[in-house]
Write an enzyme that holds these catalytic residues in place. Structure first.
Site, PDB file in Angstrom:
ATOM      1  N   ASP A 171      36.231  46.718  37.685  1.00 19.97           N
ATOM      2  CA  ASP A 171      35.063  45.877  37.967  1.00 19.97           C
ATOM      3  C   ASP A 171      33.848  46.235  37.103  1.00 19.97           C
ATOM      4  OD1 ASP A 171      36.483  44.452  39.799  1.00 19.97           O
ATOM      5  OD2 ASP A 171      35.515  45.279  41.573  1.00 19.97           O
ATOM      6  N   LYS A 209      29.557  44.721  48.325  1.00 18.97           N
ATOM      7  CA  LYS A 209      30.323  43.495  48.585  1.00 18.97           C
ATOM      8  C   LYS A 209      31.743  43.842  49.020  1.00 18.97           C
ATOM      9  CE  LYS A 209      32.596  41.050  45.290  1.00 18.97           C
ATOM     10  NZ  LYS A 209      33.954  40.691  45.761  1.00 18.97           N
ATOM     11  N   ASN A 210      32.382  44.718  48.248  1.00 18.32           N
ATOM     12  CA  ASN A 210      33.793  44.987  48.504  1.00 18.32           C
ATOM     13  C   ASN A 210      34.037  45.796  49.775  1.00 18.32           C
ATOM     14  OD1 ASN A 210      34.429  43.516  46.294  1.00 18.32           O
ATOM     15  ND2 ASN A 210      35.210  45.219  45.044  1.00 18.32           N
ATOM     16  N   CYS A 238      43.716  33.401  39.529  1.00 21.54           N
ATOM     17  CA  CYS A 238      42.288  33.267  39.271  1.00 21.54           C
ATOM     18  C   CYS A 238      42.029  33.665  37.836  1.00 21.54           C
ATOM     19  CB  CYS A 238      41.471  34.097  40.236  1.00 21.54           C
ATOM     20  SG  CYS A 238      41.610  35.840  39.948  1.00 21.54           S
ATOM     21  N   ARG A 241      28.177  35.368  43.812  1.00 20.75           N
ATOM     22  CA  ARG A 241      29.203  35.856  44.748  1.00 20.75           C
ATOM     23  C   ARG A 241      29.007  37.340  45.029  1.00 20.75           C
ATOM     24  NH1 ARG A 241      34.855  35.415  42.723  1.00 20.75           N
ATOM     25  NH2 ARG A 241      34.997  36.617  44.619  1.00 20.75           N
ATOM     26  N   ARG A 262      47.633  37.656  40.250  1.00 24.08           N
ATOM     27  CA  ARG A 262      47.298  38.232  41.552  1.00 24.08           C
ATOM     28  C   ARG A 262      48.274  37.829  42.667  1.00 24.08           C
ATOM     29  NH1 ARG A 262      40.800  38.522  41.919  1.00 24.08           N
ATOM     30  NH2 ARG A 262      41.267  40.367  43.130  1.00 24.08           N
TER      31      ARG A 262
HETATM   32  C1  UD1 Z   1      40.022  44.519  44.911  1.00 25.02           C
HETATM   33  C2  UD1 Z   1      38.557  44.230  44.688  1.00 25.02           C
HETATM   34  C3  UD1 Z   1      38.314  43.830  43.230  1.00 25.02           C
HETATM   35  C4  UD1 Z   1      38.865  44.895  42.288  1.00 25.02           C
HETATM   36  C5  UD1 Z   1      40.318  45.228  42.621  1.00 25.02           C
HETATM   37  C6  UD1 Z   1      40.852  46.400  41.828  1.00 25.02           C
HETATM   38  C7  UD1 Z   1      37.727  43.407  46.819  1.00 25.02           C
HETATM   39  C8  UD1 Z   1      37.207  42.262  47.603  1.00 25.02           C
HETATM   40  N1  UD1 Z   1      38.147  43.129  45.568  1.00 25.02           N
HETATM   41  O1  UD1 Z   1      40.740  43.332  44.674  1.00 25.02           O
HETATM   42  O2  UD1 Z   1      36.913  43.671  43.043  1.00 25.02           O
HETATM   43  O3  UD1 Z   1      38.802  44.433  40.963  1.00 25.02           O
HETATM   44  O4  UD1 Z   1      40.437  45.571  44.021  1.00 25.02           O
HETATM   45  O5  UD1 Z   1      40.036  47.508  41.995  1.00 25.02           O
HETATM   46  O6  UD1 Z   1      37.732  44.532  47.273  1.00 25.02           O
HETATM   47  N2  UD1 Z   1      49.069  43.343  43.396  1.00 25.02           N
HETATM   48  C9  UD1 Z   1      50.398  42.972  43.441  1.00 25.02           C
HETATM   49  N3  UD1 Z   1      50.908  42.501  44.632  1.00 25.02           N
HETATM   50  C10 UD1 Z   1      50.145  42.383  45.754  1.00 25.02           C
HETATM   51  C11 UD1 Z   1      48.782  42.769  45.682  1.00 25.02           C
HETATM   52  C12 UD1 Z   1      48.284  43.247  44.488  1.00 25.02           C
HETATM   53  O7  UD1 Z   1      51.127  43.049  42.448  1.00 25.02           O
HETATM   54  O8  UD1 Z   1      50.672  41.966  46.802  1.00 25.02           O
HETATM   55  C13 UD1 Z   1      48.515  43.820  42.106  1.00 25.02           C
HETATM   56  C14 UD1 Z   1      47.432  42.885  41.540  1.00 25.02           C
HETATM   57  O9  UD1 Z   1      47.990  41.777  40.893  1.00 25.02           O
HETATM   58  C15 UD1 Z   1      46.702  43.796  40.589  1.00 25.02           C
HETATM   59  C16 UD1 Z   1      46.789  45.146  41.302  1.00 25.02           C
HETATM   60  O10 UD1 Z   1      47.805  45.022  42.295  1.00 25.02           O
HETATM   61  O11 UD1 Z   1      47.330  43.875  39.348  1.00 25.02           O
HETATM   62  C17 UD1 Z   1      45.500  45.586  41.942  1.00 25.02           C
HETATM   63  O12 UD1 Z   1      44.988  44.569  42.742  1.00 25.02           O
HETATM   64  P1  UD1 Z   1      44.306  44.871  44.127  1.00 25.02           P
HETATM   65  O13 UD1 Z   1      43.896  46.301  44.184  1.00 25.02           O
HETATM   66  O14 UD1 Z   1      45.157  44.335  45.215  1.00 25.02           O
HETATM   67  O15 UD1 Z   1      43.011  43.960  43.992  1.00 25.02           O
HETATM   68  P2  UD1 Z   1      42.254  43.216  45.166  1.00 25.02           P
HETATM   69  O16 UD1 Z   1      42.392  43.959  46.442  1.00 25.02           O
HETATM   70  O17 UD1 Z   1      42.605  41.774  45.137  1.00 25.02           O
END
Ligand code: UD1
Length: 427
Positions: free
Chosen positions: A311, A22-23, A121, A403, A126
């Protein structure tokens, strides 16, 4: 709406083929919007997140065909000759945060874009601050208005050298996509090293970008003015593989998981060995054998790849709920990823929360109960708990599960689980 009913207690025995990730699917489908040419993506899993994304890209101007490759996966042939609409609505982005990444192709190809803020969420706040600071540093103007990010560019975006405060997966995907179409050398440091980053970078390289260092924490992108079509394949879903591995460790039995990449679940393999599960593996399969039902308590801490994946944290907690001792599970990626705790407690688990750490005191028996899924991976932990619990459990709000898990009931029931999807007449 549907619910899942499980009568627990059976061993799991058999073979399961792991679906496409998925990811990896989500950023790779979005990357197809970076070119006018046709893009073919094989091994697409049958998931509602993929359908949501296809609905979104259709609204932006993509035309596509989904062909059944075999019984379990699809081939997507997608072409976006023109971006006809530069707005990604709240309705689609709120359902799935990854939709936010369409901001990259929209701004590159349309010059301006309006993408809904994804909102918080069930697992945390996030924020999107890293995305916005990258766009601003590259020269885009950003406004947040009416719940939307409104971004525009007056002239070409500039390549940048950017250091992430945290190795965010999404931001690394976004950076790769955007800088592939920004001429010159861009660098991202403290980049995410997840396998899905490697898949996206390999796809972008096939499309004509020049990316090196993917899989390490420093990725260098030599962007070009135009990308071309490509034929690519989604890798196996390491989280789905990990979920089934944890399921059989919990229920006992013997399960062979095929079509995996063993390197991507190395950390889980080590952790499972510590819990006293027997493992046989080669490059592309893993067999988990659990003859007795005694699980050793094992502490984990979630970390960016190659650390223990957040995850799989909820699913691992379901296993620890049965261990013969006390374990600590520390969540370091998301600040609120413990919504499954109260539901596991409904099955009889003894879990206490202390800030970012769950302290699990293993119990000898869990008992079936009515449960509520709160997010995607949390629903998988409830399935695992219910598979081992005595009696019948019902899990509501299984749309969370749909999902990200392709035909999970069929896969589990083919290995001996008593699991059934039913209409939920109480919703
Ligand atoms: C992706 C994965 C999700 C997984 C996560 C962490 C997909 C579709 N989803 O989510 O399944 O749980 O990686 O491995 O691939 N952050 C900030 N600022 C930003 C962006 C992120 O502070 O602008 C923080 C987030 O709040 C979180 C951390 O970075 O604490 C990691 O999040 P991130 O790696 O960005 O997760 P996703 O890409 O949303």
């Amino acid at each position: 709406m549907d619910l899942i009913q499980i009568k627990g207690g059976n061993f799991l025995e058999g073979e399961i083929s792991i679906s496409g990730s998925k990811n990896a699917s989500l950023p790779m489908i979005i990357a197809s919007l970076l070119t006018r040419d046709k893009v073919k993506i094989r091994n697409i899993p049958n998931l509602s997140d993929v359908s949501t994304l296809l609905k979104l890209i259709k609204s932006l101007g993509s035309e596509f065909e989904l062909k059944n490759e075999d019984n379990s996966s699809y081939k997507l042939i997608v072409q976006t000759k023109e971006i006809k609409n530069n707005i990604a609505s709240y309705d689609l982005v709120r359902k799935m945060r990854a939709s936010f990444w369409v901001l990259a192709p929209l701004i590159l190809r349309y010059g301006e874009a309006k993408v809904s803020l994804p909102g918080g969420c069930a697992i945390g706040i996030r924020p999107i601050n890293f995305y916005l600071s990258i766009l601003e540093k590259m020269g885009a103007s950003i406004k947040i208005k009416d719940g939307y990010v409104q971004a525009s560019i007056k002239s070409n975006l500039q390549p940048i050298n950017y250091k992430l405060d945290f190795p965010s997966v999404g931001v690394t995907h976004f950076f790769l996509m955007i800088s592939s179409l920004v001429e010159g050398e861009s660098i991202i440091r403290n980049a995410a090293m997840e396998p899905e980053i490697i898949s996206l970078a390999s796809m972008l390289n096939k499309m004509g970008a020049k990316i090196t260092g993917h899989g390490t924490d420093k990725i260098v992108i030599n962007g070009c003015s135009k990308l071309k079509g490509a034929d690519t394949k989604i890798p196996p879903d390491r989280i789905e593989a990990g979920t089934f591995a944890l399921a059989v460790a919990t229920t006992g039995g013997k399960l062979k998981l095929k079509s995996i990449n063993i390197k991507e679940i190395e950390i889980l393999k080590d952790v499972l060995k510590n819990t006293d599960v027997e493992i046989k593996s080669s490059e592309n399969f893993i067999e988990i054998i659990k003859k007795n039902r005694v699980i050793h308590p094992t502490d984990i801490e979630t970390k960016p790849y190659p650390g223990f994946p957040t995850d799989l944290q909820a699913q691992f907690m379901a296993l620890m709920a049965y261990s013969n001792g006390k374990s600590k599970i520390k969540e370091t990626i998301f600040e609120n990823r413990f919504m499954h705790v109260q539901e596991l407690v409904r099955l009889g688990a003894k879990i206490k929360l202390n800030g970012d750490t769950a302290i699990v005191n293993g119990v000898k028996k869990l008992y079936g109960a009515p449960l509520m899924a709160t997010d995607l991976r949390a629903s998988a932990s409830l399935i695992i708990g219910a598979l081992r619990a005595e009696g019948t459990s019902t899990i509501r709000r299984v749309y969370h599960l749909d999902r990200g898990f392709d035909k999970i009931e069929q896969k589990l029931s083919s290995c001996g689980a008593i699991i059934e999807r039913k209409r939920d007449n109480n919703e």
